[in-house]
Design a protein around this motif. Structure first.
Motif, short mmCIF file in Angstrom:
data_model
loop_
_atom_site.label_atom_id
_atom_site.label_comp_id
_atom_site.label_asym_id
_atom_site.label_seq_id
_atom_site.Cartn_x
_atom_site.Cartn_y
_atom_site.Cartn_z
N THR A 68 0.71 -1.28 -0.04
CA THR A 68 0.06 -0.06 -0.03
C THR A 68 0.97 1.17 -0.03
OG1 THR A 68 -1.70 1.01 1.14
CG2 THR A 68 -0.33 0.18 2.54
N SER A 69 0.23 2.24 -0.20
CA SER A 69 1.03 3.71 -0.14
C SER A 69 1.39 3.92 1.16
CB SER A 69 0.27 4.81 -0.91
OG SER A 69 0.92 6.02 -1.12
N PHE A 70 2.46 4.84 1.19
CA PHE A 70 3.06 5.20 2.47
C PHE A 70 2.96 6.78 2.29
CE2 PHE A 70 5.82 5.49 6.40
CZ PHE A 70 4.96 5.11 7.56
N GLU A 71 2.36 7.38 1.34
CA GLU A 71 2.28 9.03 0.97
C GLU A 71 0.98 9.18 1.33
OE1 GLU A 71 4.69 10.43 -0.84
OE2 GLU A 71 5.68 8.48 -0.94
N PRO A 72 0.92 10.61 1.80
CA PRO A 72 -0.36 11.21 2.11
C PRO A 72 -1.45 11.33 1.02
CG PRO A 72 1.63 12.45 2.64
CD PRO A 72 2.02 11.49 1.83
N GLY A 73 -2.78 11.27 1.35
CA GLY A 73 -3.62 11.06 0.51
C GLY A 73 -4.12 9.88 -0.14
N GLU A 74 -3.22 8.81 -0.22
CA GLU A 74 -3.30 7.78 -1.07
C GLU A 74 -3.92 6.47 0.05
OE1 GLU A 74 0.24 6.94 -3.35
OE2 GLU A 74 0.14 8.90 -4.29
N SER A 75 -4.69 5.89 -0.57
CA SER A 75 -5.19 4.63 0.42
C SER A 75 -5.27 3.28 -0.42
CB SER A 75 -6.46 5.01 1.06
OG SER A 75 -7.52 5.35 0.01
N TRP A 76 -4.68 3.12 -1.51
CA TRP A 76 -4.84 1.95 -2.34
C TRP A 76 -3.93 0.96 -1.94
CZ3 TRP A 76 -0.04 1.12 -4.07
CH2 TRP A 76 0.80 2.02 -4.18
N PHE A 77 -4.45 -0.59 -2.33
CA PHE A 77 -3.46 -1.51 -2.07
C PHE A 77 -3.36 -2.24 -3.43
CE2 PHE A 77 -5.51 -1.23 1.74
CZ PHE A 77 -4.80 -1.55 2.79
N TRP A 78 -2.11 -2.66 -3.54
CA TRP A 78 -1.47 -3.41 -4.81
C TRP A 78 -1.16 -4.90 -4.64
CZ3 TRP A 78 -1.53 -2.80 -10.02
CH2 TRP A 78 -0.64 -3.56 -10.64
N ASN A 79 -1.45 -5.85 -5.33
CA ASN A 79 -0.97 -7.06 -5.38
C ASN A 79 -0.03 -7.39 -6.25
OD1 ASN A 79 -0.76 -9.94 -5.49
ND2 ASN A 79 -2.77 -10.19 -4.61
N SER A 80 1.20 -7.55 -5.80
CA SER A 80 2.30 -7.55 -6.63
C SER A 80 2.53 -8.97 -7.34
CB SER A 80 3.80 -7.51 -5.89
OG SER A 80 3.72 -8.65 -5.04
N GLU A 81 1.57 -9.94 -6.97
CA GLU A 81 1.44 -11.22 -7.71
C GLU A 81 0.64 -11.27 -8.94
OE1 GLU A 81 0.31 -14.41 -5.04
OE2 GLU A 81 2.32 -14.12 -3.79
N THR A 82 -0.67 -10.24 -8.57
CA THR A 82 -1.70 -10.44 -9.86
C THR A 82 -1.78 -9.01 -10.59
OG1 THR A 82 -3.24 -9.41 -8.12
CG2 THR A 82 -3.35 -11.72 -8.22
N ASP A 83 -0.89 -8.06 -9.80
CA ASP A 83 -0.71 -6.88 -10.80
C ASP A 83 -2.11 -6.24 -10.73
OD1 ASP A 83 2.15 -6.71 -10.95
OD2 ASP A 83 1.86 -7.84 -12.97
#
Length: 119
Positions: A68-83
């Motif tokens: 997930t992002s560690f940046e202000p204003g971002e709250s998404w999750f990314w799966n590195s296996e499924t892209d």
């Protein structure tokens, strides 16, 4: 399935540090564009646009698929296996790097031509 029961997500894990663990330890040029947080453990790594791409490397080597992002204003999750992007649970704080830290960091390590080194 509730987010707190999704394999690979550990909402109670508290991140360590305020920057990329490996960059700050001297692995690579030592600076980043943006930060990524492992959603399974406390690891903070640099994004894929950064010179060393430690966030994804950690995900793949540790078998921790979700970042997930560690940046202000971002709250998404990314799966590195499924892209793929996902929605995820609220994670334990801190959820962003300290306000005193510049977006690209650490301040004393980013070269003047850092923007031209984007991947």
């Amino acid at each position: 399935m509730p987010h707190d029961q999704t394999p690979g997500l550990e909402p109670t894990a508290t991140p360590i540090g305020a920057g990329c663990v490996q960059c700050m330890a001297g692995d690579g040029p030592g600076w980043w564009f943006y930060l990524r947080r492992c959603a399974a453990c406390e690891h903070i790594g640099c994004c894929d646009a950064s010179p060393s791409q430690h966030g994804t490397k950690h995900a793949r080597e540790a078998g921790h698929s979700f970042l997930t992002s560690f940046e202000p204003g971002e709250s998404w999750f990314w799966n590195s296996e499924t892209d793929q992007y996902y929605e995820g649970p609220e994670l334990a704080p801190p959820t962003v790097y300290p306000a005193s830290q510049p977006t690209q960091g650490p301040r004393d390590k980013v070269p003047r031509d850092g923007e031209r080194q984007l991947h």
